[in-house]
Design a protein around this motif. Structure first.
Motif, PDB file in Angstrom:
ATOM      1  N   VAL A 104       0.848  -1.190   0.000  1.00 20.03           N
ATOM      2  CA  VAL A 104       0.000   0.000   0.000  1.00 20.03           C
ATOM      3  C   VAL A 104       0.887   1.244   0.000  1.00 20.03           C
ATOM      4  N   GLN A 105       0.753   2.071  -1.028  1.00 18.79           N
ATOM      5  CA  GLN A 105       1.482   3.341  -1.134  1.00 18.79           C
ATOM      6  C   GLN A 105       0.497   4.484  -0.905  1.00 18.79           C
ATOM      7  N   ARG A 106       0.782   5.325   0.092  1.00 19.19           N
ATOM      8  CA  ARG A 106      -0.116   6.433   0.420  1.00 19.19           C
ATOM      9  C   ARG A 106       0.623   7.768   0.282  1.00 19.19           C
ATOM     10  N   GLN A 107      -0.148   8.752  -0.134  1.00 22.06           N
ATOM     11  CA  GLN A 107       0.364  10.130  -0.198  1.00 22.06           C
ATOM     12  C   GLN A 107      -0.393  10.960   0.834  1.00 22.06           C
TER      13      GLN A 107
ATOM     14  N   THR B 153      -5.224  11.269   4.050  1.00 21.64           N
ATOM     15  CA  THR B 153      -4.650  10.640   2.865  1.00 21.64           C
ATOM     16  C   THR B 153      -5.167  11.338   1.624  1.00 21.64           C
TER      17      THR B 153
ATOM     18  N   GLU C 170      -3.970   7.071  -2.765  1.00 19.88           N
ATOM     19  CA  GLU C 170      -3.538   5.739  -2.343  1.00 19.88           C
ATOM     20  C   GLU C 170      -3.507   4.797  -3.535  1.00 19.88           C
TER      21      GLU C 170
ATOM     22  N   ARG D  66      -2.904   0.586  -4.223  1.00 23.18           N
ATOM     23  CA  ARG D  66      -2.737  -0.745  -3.647  1.00 23.18           C
ATOM     24  C   ARG D  66      -2.402  -1.739  -4.755  1.00 23.18           C
TER      25      ARG D  66
END
Length: 255
Positions: free
Chosen positions: A47-50, A60, A63, A65
């Motif tokens: 999971v990459q979140r900004q 957030t 995102e 996934r």
């Protein structure tokens, strides 16, 4: 109608059923694995979140996934030859029934085991002497016991002394020998033919197109309860599955 199946809301799940397997890419028919106590698929995500930096309090902003791994887990209750071989990365040899004449031993002590080349001997004759030709039979009573794994020399055996040369003749039945850790991890095609006990026994069929099967976590040799093989593997991409909306990994069909 199929649209009614797709729109169905009530579908509690408690499934039982049969698991089938065959080597991946083989033209052979899938064969039942036996009683499988647990079967499941486990998904792992990256999971990459900004962060949302536009206001106080955070949050957030975006995102992404991506699935990094799908594991298949099985607890297999039937420790048959095929399951044991797959779960121990073993090679199977089928040993045909036969007879052994004058297998040699030295009585290095009493109360010891003489492990035979073959298991579960019958029609056992133990002789002692400097050579097989000159040896004479030793009475079984009070001298030795016949067990599946070999001959146990009894403490205080009147007919056997330390350093005697012994010669054992016997018959044995057909059996299988599994040499562990002699082959690579198998790749299998799996099929679960399930029945949903919580929904009138309706069928649930899951095809896992290609999966590795790792070695069992534990191979219990002495235990109070039933034994089982806990194995896990990775669901791999099957490049033969093509087309829009067609999974290269697994498919679930519900009635």
């Amino acid at each position: 109608m199929a649209v009614d199946v797709i729109k169905k809301i009530y579908r509690p799940a408690m499934t039982v059923g049969q698991v089938y397997a065959k080597p991946y890419g083989s033209a052979a028919a899938p064969m039942p694995v036996g009683n499988v106590l647990e079967l499941g698929l486990e998904h792992t995500e990256d999971v990459q979140r900004q962060d949302d930096m536009t206001q106080l309090g955070g949050g957030t902003h975006a995102e992404v996934r991506r699935v990094t791994e799908v594991k298949v887990n099985m607890k297999i209750a039937d420790l048959n030859v095929v399951n044991l071989a797959r779960a121990s990365l073993g090679t199977v040899a089928a040993i045909e029934a036969g007879e052994v004449e004058d297998e040699p031993f030295v009585a290095t002590g009493l109360g010891i085991l003489l492990p035979l080349l073959h298991i579960d001997p019958t029609a056992v004759v133990v002789k002692k002497g400097a050579t097989a030709g000159a040896a004479t039979p030793v009475a079984m009573a009070g001298n030795y016991l016949v067990k599946s794994e070999g001959i146990v020399l009894l403490d205080g055996a009147p007919g056997i002394t330390v350093a005697d040369k012994l010669w054992v003749s016997y018959s044995y039945g057909a059996y299988a020998a599994i040499e562990a850790l002699t082959t690579k991890t198998p790749e299998l095609q799996l099929l679960f033919g399930g029945l949903n006990e919580a929904d009138s026994g309706k069928p649930v069929v899951v095809d896992i197109w290609r999966a590795s099967q790792g070695i069992t976590k534990t191979l219990a040799l002495i235990n109070k309860g039933f034994g089982a093989l806990d194995v896990e593997g990775t669901v791999l991409q099957d490049p033969t599955k093509t087309g829009a909306g067609v999974s290269k990994y697994y498919r679930t069909r519900l009635a």
